[in-house]
Design a protein around this motif. Sequence first.
Motif, mmCIF file in Angstrom:
data_model
loop_
_atom_site.group_PDB
_atom_site.id
_atom_site.type_symbol
_atom_site.label_atom_id
_atom_site.label_comp_id
_atom_site.label_asym_id
_atom_site.label_seq_id
_atom_site.Cartn_x
_atom_site.Cartn_y
_atom_site.Cartn_z
ATOM 1 N N ASN A 50 -26.251 48.829 1.828
ATOM 2 C CA ASN A 50 -25.553 47.489 2.112
ATOM 3 C C ASN A 50 -25.217 47.754 3.610
ATOM 4 O O ASN A 50 -24.275 46.891 4.062
ATOM 5 C CB ASN A 50 -24.536 47.291 1.232
ATOM 6 C CG ASN A 50 -24.930 47.028 -0.302
ATOM 7 O OD1 ASN A 50 -25.986 46.118 -0.204
ATOM 8 N ND2 ASN A 50 -24.232 47.328 -1.274
ATOM 9 N N CYS A 51 -25.548 48.742 4.204
ATOM 10 C CA CYS A 51 -25.074 49.097 5.649
ATOM 11 C C CYS A 51 -26.151 48.429 6.681
ATOM 12 O O CYS A 51 -27.178 48.737 6.427
ATOM 13 C CB CYS A 51 -24.625 50.496 5.821
ATOM 14 S SG CYS A 51 -23.291 51.077 4.757
ATOM 15 N N ASN A 52 -25.559 48.306 7.630
ATOM 16 C CA ASN A 52 -26.414 48.173 9.208
ATOM 17 C C ASN A 52 -26.772 49.588 9.629
ATOM 18 O O ASN A 52 -25.894 50.398 9.358
ATOM 19 C CB ASN A 52 -25.670 47.485 10.055
ATOM 20 C CG ASN A 52 -25.480 45.902 9.751
ATOM 21 O OD1 ASN A 52 -26.338 45.294 9.018
ATOM 22 N ND2 ASN A 52 -24.199 45.406 9.811
ATOM 23 N N LYS A 62 -20.779 49.222 7.494
ATOM 24 C CA LYS A 62 -20.722 47.812 7.302
ATOM 25 C C LYS A 62 -20.150 46.923 8.476
ATOM 26 O O LYS A 62 -19.364 47.553 9.236
ATOM 27 C CB LYS A 62 -19.989 47.437 5.909
ATOM 28 C CG LYS A 62 -20.500 48.235 4.679
ATOM 29 C CD LYS A 62 -19.863 47.831 3.603
ATOM 30 C CE LYS A 62 -20.589 48.522 2.329
ATOM 31 N NZ LYS A 62 -20.099 48.611 0.992
ATOM 32 N N ASP A 63 -20.402 45.627 8.520
ATOM 33 C CA ASP A 63 -19.903 44.637 9.558
ATOM 34 C C ASP A 63 -18.332 45.041 9.595
ATOM 35 O O ASP A 63 -17.632 44.744 8.435
ATOM 36 C CB ASP A 63 -20.343 43.377 9.394
ATOM 37 C CG ASP A 63 -21.732 43.052 9.387
ATOM 38 O OD1 ASP A 63 -22.278 43.893 10.337
ATOM 39 O OD2 ASP A 63 -22.584 42.171 9.035
ATOM 40 N N ASP A 95 -16.598 47.404 9.869
ATOM 41 C CA ASP A 95 -16.091 48.726 9.819
ATOM 42 C C ASP A 95 -16.620 49.856 10.917
ATOM 43 O O ASP A 95 -17.660 49.438 11.613
ATOM 44 C CB ASP A 95 -16.584 49.393 8.484
ATOM 45 C CG ASP A 95 -15.890 48.637 7.185
ATOM 46 O OD1 ASP A 95 -14.922 47.852 7.294
ATOM 47 O OD2 ASP A 95 -16.474 48.958 6.212
#
Length: 96
Positions: A32-34, A50-51, A53
């Motif tokens: 779920n991370c970029n 994550k967006d 963070d």
Amino acid sequence: MKKYVPDFIQAKRDLMQFFGCTEDFYIKTATNCNWYIRELEGTYFVGYGKDGDKMNEAVIVRRDGEPYVIEKGDYTMVVCIECVKIALILKNSNKM
């Protein structure tokens, strides 16, 4: 509970086989991370988060002189060094 540990072990074996790894690693999912990979003076880093963070960064391990990055289908596995807290699952009958 007896089913969870063997299922987890088999799932991990299946995952490592999917990526073609013969070694055993602690596996951390970050689906779920970029993420990105960057190189700095010959050292490769993977960043993920994550967006909104702070991005975590880890040093990518080398295998045969190349960054240990395996792409398969919709997923990429990066073998890296990161300080992590781990949980050991131990069998009580093996307690000394």
